[in-house]
Scaffold this motif. Structure first.
Motif, PDB file in Angstrom:
ATOM      1  N   PRO A   7      43.693  60.609   7.475  1.00 50.04           N
ATOM      2  CA  PRO A   7      44.029  61.504   6.436  1.00 50.04           C
ATOM      3  C   PRO A   7      44.259  62.814   6.671  1.00 50.04           C
ATOM      4  CG  PRO A   7      41.413  61.080   6.655  1.00 50.04           C
ATOM      5  CD  PRO A   7      42.478  60.057   7.643  1.00 50.04           C
ATOM      6  N   ASN A   8      43.858  63.057   7.989  1.00 49.76           N
ATOM      7  CA  ASN A   8      44.175  64.429   8.613  1.00 49.76           C
ATOM      8  C   ASN A   8      45.492  64.686   9.321  1.00 49.76           C
ATOM      9  OD1 ASN A   8      41.633  65.624   7.661  1.00 49.76           O
ATOM     10  ND2 ASN A   8      40.568  64.506   9.321  1.00 49.76           N
ATOM     11  N   PHE A   9      46.369  63.406   9.498  1.00 52.95           N
ATOM     12  CA  PHE A   9      47.377  63.514  10.106  1.00 52.95           C
ATOM     13  C   PHE A   9      48.452  62.837   9.433  1.00 52.95           C
ATOM     14  CE2 PHE A   9      48.736  64.119  14.833  1.00 52.95           C
ATOM     15  CZ  PHE A   9      50.153  64.079  14.526  1.00 52.95           C
ATOM     16  N   PRO A  10      49.233  63.236   8.407  1.00 48.14           N
ATOM     17  CA  PRO A  10      50.136  62.749   7.489  1.00 48.14           C
ATOM     18  C   PRO A  10      51.261  62.086   8.507  1.00 48.14           C
ATOM     19  CG  PRO A  10      49.436  64.816   7.026  1.00 48.14           C
ATOM     20  CD  PRO A  10      49.264  64.753   8.159  1.00 48.14           C
ATOM     21  N   ASN A  11      51.520  60.834   7.958  1.00 48.97           N
ATOM     22  CA  ASN A  11      52.717  59.837   8.653  1.00 48.97           C
ATOM     23  C   ASN A  11      53.866  60.702   8.371  1.00 48.97           C
ATOM     24  OD1 ASN A  11      54.603  58.002   9.508  1.00 48.97           O
ATOM     25  ND2 ASN A  11      53.160  56.195   8.734  1.00 48.97           N
ATOM     26  N   PRO A  12      54.573  61.043   9.723  1.00 48.11           N
ATOM     27  CA  PRO A  12      55.719  61.720   9.573  1.00 48.11           C
ATOM     28  C   PRO A  12      57.021  60.747   8.992  1.00 48.11           C
ATOM     29  CG  PRO A  12      54.909  61.702  11.878  1.00 48.11           C
ATOM     30  CD  PRO A  12      54.011  60.758  11.059  1.00 48.11           C
ATOM     31  N   GLY A  13      56.730  59.534   8.994  1.00 48.41           N
ATOM     32  CA  GLY A  13      57.724  58.824   8.302  1.00 48.41           C
ATOM     33  C   GLY A  13      58.889  58.399   9.448  1.00 48.41           C
ATOM     34  N   GLY A  14      58.910  58.718  10.500  1.00 52.21           N
ATOM     35  CA  GLY A  14      60.050  58.569  11.443  1.00 52.21           C
ATOM     36  C   GLY A  14      60.550  57.160  11.617  1.00 52.21           C
ATOM     37  N   VAL A  15      61.889  57.032  12.197  1.00 57.84           N
ATOM     38  CA  VAL A  15      62.403  55.905  12.514  1.00 57.84           C
ATOM     39  C   VAL A  15      61.598  54.898  13.474  1.00 57.84           C
ATOM     40  CG1 VAL A  15      63.834  56.536  14.368  1.00 57.84           C
ATOM     41  CG2 VAL A  15      64.632  54.504  13.040  1.00 57.84           C
ATOM     42  N   ASN A  16      60.713  55.600  14.401  1.00 57.68           N
ATOM     43  CA  ASN A  16      59.700  54.612  15.285  1.00 57.68           C
ATOM     44  C   ASN A  16      58.481  54.645  14.597  1.00 57.68           C
ATOM     45  OD1 ASN A  16      62.065  54.149  17.066  1.00 57.68           O
ATOM     46  ND2 ASN A  16      61.933  56.139  17.849  1.00 57.68           N
ATOM     47  N   ASP A  17      58.049  55.223  13.591  1.00 58.02           N
ATOM     48  CA  ASP A  17      56.656  55.108  12.936  1.00 58.02           C
ATOM     49  C   ASP A  17      56.446  53.779  12.233  1.00 58.02           C
ATOM     50  OD1 ASP A  17      56.251  57.624  14.021  1.00 58.02           O
ATOM     51  OD2 ASP A  17      56.946  59.010  12.282  1.00 58.02           O
ATOM     52  N   THR A  18      55.246  53.339  12.501  1.00 59.34           N
ATOM     53  CA  THR A  18      54.624  52.111  11.531  1.00 59.34           C
ATOM     54  C   THR A  18      53.916  52.835  10.591  1.00 59.34           C
ATOM     55  OG1 THR A  18      52.657  52.247  13.107  1.00 59.34           O
ATOM     56  CG2 THR A  18      54.289  50.714  13.775  1.00 59.34           C
ATOM     57  N   SER A  19      53.613  51.996   9.624  1.00 59.35           N
ATOM     58  CA  SER A  19      52.736  52.463   8.262  1.00 59.35           C
ATOM     59  C   SER A  19      51.505  52.455   8.460  1.00 59.35           C
ATOM     60  CB  SER A  19      53.292  51.280   7.178  1.00 59.35           C
ATOM     61  OG  SER A  19      52.608  50.078   7.639  1.00 59.35           O
ATOM     62  N   ILE A  20      51.073  52.076   9.634  1.00 59.40           N
ATOM     63  CA  ILE A  20      49.487  52.509   9.991  1.00 59.40           C
ATOM     64  C   ILE A  20      49.427  53.093  11.490  1.00 59.40           C
ATOM     65  CG2 ILE A  20      48.745  50.786   8.647  1.00 59.40           C
ATOM     66  CD1 ILE A  20      48.174  48.916  11.163  1.00 59.40           C
ATOM     67  N   ILE A  21      48.397  53.351  11.862  1.00 57.24           N
ATOM     68  CA  ILE A  21      48.119  53.651  13.357  1.00 57.24           C
ATOM     69  C   ILE A  21      47.629  52.390  13.973  1.00 57.24           C
ATOM     70  CG2 ILE A  21      46.847  55.003  14.760  1.00 57.24           C
ATOM     71  CD1 ILE A  21      46.655  57.273  12.758  1.00 57.24           C
ATOM     72  N   ILE A  22      48.405  51.956  15.020  1.00 56.64           N
ATOM     73  CA  ILE A  22      48.031  50.430  15.407  1.00 56.64           C
ATOM     74  C   ILE A  22      46.699  50.473  16.216  1.00 56.64           C
ATOM     75  CG2 ILE A  22      48.744  48.579  16.767  1.00 56.64           C
ATOM     76  CD1 ILE A  22      51.556  49.512  16.054  1.00 56.64           C
ATOM     77  N   TYR A  23      46.311  51.575  16.686  1.00 63.86           N
ATOM     78  CA  TYR A  23      45.356  51.876  17.620  1.00 63.86           C
ATOM     79  C   TYR A  23      43.918  51.496  16.656  1.00 63.86           C
ATOM     80  CZ  TYR A  23      47.944  54.551  20.945  1.00 63.86           C
ATOM     81  OH  TYR A  23      49.105  55.048  21.552  1.00 63.86           O
ATOM     82  N   GLY A  24      44.156  51.722  15.388  1.00 63.33           N
ATOM     83  CA  GLY A  24      42.774  51.733  14.744  1.00 63.33           C
ATOM     84  C   GLY A  24      42.012  53.053  14.376  1.00 63.33           C
ATOM     85  N   TYR A  25      42.630  53.946  15.048  1.00 64.32           N
ATOM     86  CA  TYR A  25      41.986  55.292  15.170  1.00 64.32           C
ATOM     87  C   TYR A  25      43.012  56.320  15.832  1.00 64.32           C
ATOM     88  CZ  TYR A  25      41.227  53.929  20.026  1.00 64.32           C
ATOM     89  OH  TYR A  25      41.460  53.489  21.203  1.00 64.32           O
ATOM     90  N   THR A  26      42.880  57.533  15.417  1.00 64.41           N
ATOM     91  CA  THR A  26      43.685  58.589  16.524  1.00 64.41           C
ATOM     92  C   THR A  26      43.165  59.010  17.619  1.00 64.41           C
ATOM     93  OG1 THR A  26      44.398  59.620  14.013  1.00 64.41           O
ATOM     94  CG2 THR A  26      44.750  60.836  16.208  1.00 64.41           C
ATOM     95  N   PRO A  27      43.868  58.615  18.398  1.00 64.54           N
ATOM     96  CA  PRO A  27      43.243  58.640  19.945  1.00 64.54           C
ATOM     97  C   PRO A  27      42.880  60.201  20.299  1.00 64.54           C
ATOM     98  CG  PRO A  27      45.565  57.691  20.002  1.00 64.54           C
ATOM     99  CD  PRO A  27      45.436  58.063  18.617  1.00 64.54           C
ATOM    100  N   SER A  28      41.895  60.153  21.087  1.00 60.80           N
ATOM    101  CA  SER A  28      41.285  61.345  21.571  1.00 60.80           C
ATOM    102  C   SER A  28      42.141  62.138  22.439  1.00 60.80           C
ATOM    103  CB  SER A  28      39.888  61.515  22.089  1.00 60.80           C
ATOM    104  OG  SER A  28      39.821  62.536  22.790  1.00 60.80           O
ATOM    105  N   ILE A  29      42.771  63.399  22.247  1.00 63.28           N
ATOM    106  CA  ILE A  29      43.543  64.214  23.427  1.00 63.28           C
ATOM    107  C   ILE A  29      42.966  64.346  24.541  1.00 63.28           C
ATOM    108  CG2 ILE A  29      43.155  66.227  22.020  1.00 63.28           C
ATOM    109  CD1 ILE A  29      46.325  65.138  23.986  1.00 63.28           C
ATOM    110  N   ALA A  30      41.617  64.827  24.365  1.00 63.33           N
ATOM    111  CA  ALA A  30      40.645  65.233  25.627  1.00 63.33           C
ATOM    112  C   ALA A  30      40.307  64.125  26.345  1.00 63.33           C
ATOM    113  CB  ALA A  30      39.353  65.466  24.893  1.00 63.33           C
TER     114      ALA A  30
END
Length: 300
Positions: free
Chosen positions: A16-39
């Motif tokens: 909910p805090n990272f809107p889908n950019p809707g790019g040509v290579n973007d899936t409709s969901i985050i396949i990881y099941g979470y947003t990966p930690s940059i740290a």
């Protein structure tokens, strides 16, 4: 273009805090099941880069070129975690980042395991073939081939999962392909662990005479860490997409990153090139002569 709307299946995850950019290579969901930690991703990339430098420097210093596969494994880990960093920072919906992350992080342990298989072959050559049931050349050929086959199957399954998710199709068959590759890898690794522990038990006096106890301990722990990581991947895949293991990053951190990070550390401190020498098929006589006339005088 892939739609940016919520995925219709129950295991779909949209940040909910990272809107889908809707790019040509973007899936409709985050396949990881979470947003990966940059740290985590950035720390992992830095950790493996440091160990790439340290392992490669020691491999060159001790001219143990047979250990260069470990450095290749470190390169794969770095690329994988850089791709994961891009997922975390730029676009977690991007299919290309996910596939690169999965390909390189899954493939890296194949090169690491190849080095581990070679360590056992080198130990057999130095301590004696009477302590094992299989020839060193067979050990290398069988287990490396097994890892290559299982990894190809895993990568094919993971890629198909990404494609199916991108097209909002059922990924069950693709997940089963991935599961088959992992199941075979766990089987082959189980055989290797039994072979390794049997050899070390039967050769315990020879190991003590050569003062290789600490090195063999680090080798054993490293092998078990790779084995544990493979079992984790099997259980995670068996649970299926959207299950607890695959959608909770702490499990990835503790059971994927941490074991391989520990392997890199252990075999950097007790580097096989320093402890075993430059050749895999070094005879016991040459090994003892290089380190001292009395085999028991060798220090590790």
């Amino acid at each position: 273009m892939v739609s940016g709307s919520l995925h219709t299946r129950s295991f779909g995850y949209v940040d909910p805090n990272f809107p889908n950019p809707g790019g040509v290579n973007d899936t409709s969901i985050i396949i990881y099941g979470y947003t990966p930690s940059i740290a985590l991703a950035a720390f992992a990339a830095a950790w493996f880069f440091v160990h790439l430098v340290l392992h490669t420097a020691q491999t060159c210093k001790f001219r143990s070129w047979w250990w260069i596969t470990f450095s290749v494994g470190m390169i794969f880990e770095i690329v994988g975690y850089i791709a994961r960093s891009l997922s975390a920072k730029q676009d977690p919906y991007n299919l290309n980042y996910f596939v690169l992350n999965y390909f390189f992080i899954v493939t890296a342990p194949v090169f690491i395991a190849a080095g581990i298989y070679t360590i056992l072959s080198a130990l057999i050559a130095r301590l004696g073939s009477q302590y094992t049931f299989l020839r060193p050349t067979f050990i290398l050929a069988f287990f490396i081939t097994s890892d290559v086959i299982s990894t190809i199957v895993q990568i094919a399954g993971a890629t198909l999962i990404g494609v199916k998710e991108s097209n909002s199709e059922d990924p069950t068959t693709a997940n089963n392909i991935l599961l088959a590759g992992l199941a075979y890898q766990v089987f082959a690794m189980s055989v290797f662990v039994i072979l390794m522990l049997t050899f070390e038990f039967r050769a315990r006096r020879a190991i003590k005479e050569r003062r290789l106890q600490v090195f063999c301990l680090s080798f054993t722990v490293a092998t078990l860490m790779v084995y544990m990581r493979t079992i984790f991947r099997l259980i995670e895949t068996a649970e299926g997409l959207g299950a607890n293991l695959s959608t909770t990053e702490v499990y990835f951190a503790c059971l994927e990153f941490a074991p391989i990070a520990l392997v890199a550390l252990l075999l950097c401190i007790w580097h096989p090139g320093r402890c075993l020498g430059p050749k895999v098929r070094d005879s016991r006589e040459r090994f003892a002569k290089r380190h001292g006339s009395d085999p028991a005088s060798v220090q590790y």
